[in-house]
Design a protein around this motif. Structure first.
Motif, short mmCIF file in Angstrom:
data_model
loop_
_atom_site.label_atom_id
_atom_site.label_comp_id
_atom_site.label_asym_id
_atom_site.label_seq_id
_atom_site.Cartn_x
_atom_site.Cartn_y
_atom_site.Cartn_z
N UNK A 133 0.83 -1.20 0.00
CA UNK A 133 0.00 0.00 0.00
C UNK A 133 0.87 1.25 0.00
N UNK A 134 2.06 1.18 0.61
CA UNK A 134 2.97 2.33 0.61
C UNK A 134 3.50 2.61 -0.79
N UNK A 135 3.92 1.55 -1.51
CA UNK A 135 4.44 1.77 -2.87
C UNK A 135 3.32 2.24 -3.80
N UNK A 165 -4.72 3.39 1.11
CA UNK A 165 -5.67 2.82 2.07
C UNK A 165 -6.66 1.89 1.37
N UNK A 166 -7.17 2.31 0.21
CA UNK A 166 -8.09 1.44 -0.52
C UNK A 166 -7.40 0.18 -1.02
N UNK A 167 -6.14 0.29 -1.45
CA UNK A 167 -5.39 -0.90 -1.86
C UNK A 167 -5.21 -1.85 -0.69
N UNK A 209 -6.51 -7.03 1.39
CA UNK A 209 -6.86 -7.90 2.50
C UNK A 209 -8.05 -8.79 2.13
N UNK A 210 -8.90 -8.29 1.26
CA UNK A 210 -10.13 -9.01 0.90
C UNK A 210 -9.93 -9.91 -0.31
N UNK A 211 -9.16 -9.45 -1.31
CA UNK A 211 -9.00 -10.19 -2.57
C UNK A 211 -7.54 -10.54 -2.78
#
Length: 163
Positions: A95-97, A146-148, A153-155
Motif C-alpha cells: 500500500x505504501x508503494x 488505504x483502498x489498496x 486484504x479481501x482479494x
C-alpha cells in the motif's frame, strides 16, 4: 459480470466526486477518486481494463466538470494503463508503494492541468501547484494506499489477474 461492475463503478463515481466528496474534503482539498479508481482497476485487472475503465471514468467525469475533456481522458486512462503494467512488473506491491506511485501520477496529472491554464503567469501557476496540486496528490496517495490495503486484504491480486 465485470463489465456491469465497471459500469456501476463509472456511474457511481460522478455523484461521489461531485456531491459527497466536497463535504468530506480536508482543508478544501478532495481526492480525485476517478484517478484512484482507474489505478486500482489497472492494478487488479490488468492494463487493458485499466485503460478502458480509466478512459470511461475520464470521459464521464469530464462531462460534469469545467476541465478539458482530453486531459481527464488521457490522465485517467494513462494511469490505469501504467498501473496495470507496473502491477505485472513489481513483485511485491504494498500500500505504501502504491500510495507513492499514485502521488507521483497525481502530481504529473495536476501539473499538466496547471500548465493547461494559458492565462496564468508563473507565480499563479506555482501557487496552484503548491496549494492545490500537491495537497491533492498527497490526498490521492493516502486514499489510494488505504483502498489498496483494504482490497488486498479481501482479494488475492494474482487470482484476479488470471481469471
Amino acid at each position: 459480470m465485470k463489465s456491469v461492475i465497471y459500469l456501476i463503478l463509472v456511474l457511481l463515481l460522478v455523484p461521489l466526486q461531485t456531491t459527497l466528496l466536497p463535504h468530506l474534503s480536508v482543508w478544501n482539498v478532495k481526492p480525485d477518486m476517478g484517478l484512484v479508481a482507474a489505478v486500482l482497476v489497472g492494478l487488479f485487472a490488468g492494463e487493458l481494463e485499466g485503460l478502458l475503465v480509466g478512459l470511461a471514468i475520464g470521459w464521464v467525469l469530464s462531462l460534469f466538470s469545467a476541465g478539458e475533456l482530453w486531459l481527464s481522458l488521457l490522465t485517467n486512462g494513462g494511469a490505469g494503463l501504467l498501473a496495470g503494467f507496473l502491477g505485472r512488473q513489481v513483485s511485491q506491491m504494498t500500500s505504501l508503494s502504491l500510495g507513492l506511485g499514485l502521488l507521483l501520477v497525481s502530481l504529473v496529472s495536476g501539473a499538466f492541468a496547471a500548465l493547461n491554464f494559458q492565462h496564468f503567469d508563473g507565480s499563479q501557476m506555482w501557487w496552484m501547484i503548491e496549494s492545490i496540486v500537491f495537497p491533492q496528490a498527497c490526498f490521492d496517495g493516502v486514499v489510494g494506499g488505504a483502498l489498496y490495503w483494504i482490497l488486498s486484504q479481501r482479494f488475492d491480486v494474482i487470482r484476479l489477474r488470471t481469471e
